[in-house]
Scaffold this active site. Sequence first.
Site, PDB file in Angstrom:
ATOM      1  N   PHE A   1       0.804  -1.223   0.000  1.00 13.54           N
ATOM      2  CA  PHE A   1       0.000   0.000   0.000  1.00 13.54           C
ATOM      3  C   PHE A   1       0.840   1.277   0.000  1.00 13.54           C
ATOM      4  O   PHE A   1       0.378   2.328   0.447  1.00 13.54           O
ATOM      5  CB  PHE A   1      -0.982   0.008   1.180  1.00 13.54           C
TER       6      PHE A   1
ATOM      7  N   GLU B   1       5.690  -6.687  -9.628  1.00 15.48           N
ATOM      8  CA  GLU B   1       5.826  -7.687  -8.548  1.00 15.48           C
ATOM      9  C   GLU B   1       6.975  -8.653  -8.825  1.00 15.48           C
ATOM     10  O   GLU B   1       6.816  -9.876  -8.845  1.00 15.48           O
ATOM     11  CB  GLU B   1       4.517  -8.459  -8.369  1.00 15.48           C
TER      12      GLU B   1
END
Length: 209
Positions: free
Chosen positions: A28, A104
């Site tokens: 986040f 990622e």
Amino acid sequence: MTELDINEIEAYNSNKMGWIELITGCMFAGKTEEFIRRLRVLSYAKKRVLAFKPSIDNRYSVENIISHSGSKLDSYLVHSSDEIKQIIEKENQIQQVDVIGIDEVQFFDEQVVELIEQLANQGIIVIVNGLDKDFRCLPFKNVDKLLVTAEFVTKLRARCHLCGNFANRSQKIVNGQPALWDSPLILVDGKESYEARCRNCFIVPKKEV
């Protein structure tokens, strides 16, 4: 320095020099948002951009990289670094690829770091993002090596889910409680499974006895 300005992009145009940009931090922190923004800037600058995401990350979409805030970017869903290489080789036969984005990166096999180096040495800009550490606060694979080799590193922070201070840790939550040390390392479920925590609020995972 956290990002490239127009002068550096112009230098790339004339010198055809590749490099690696790493965007990292905790959950986040806005890594994917920044990742998408940078790839879009280069696309607007008439660079041919290809983006890749790991097959394990299908939280929001199979065909797009999507941030928690909803920004999206077309991408290839791939299972390995070798698949990335094959797609790039195929696309280069159509038109030269200028920029590669890998989302990622910690979820890919360890050979992806070598591939990223090879691409940069071939004059390609490679922009990657990934978590710098896991929920145990141990370095995440691939990102740990890229922190050393990347020309540009941006480390982002989130806000602590509990107190609102700056956060740089990812707390895994299972059944409403911090996960145990031996909990599975990879669980891609977004805000329902992880919380950004500051140093004070982070709870070190306990080991089962």
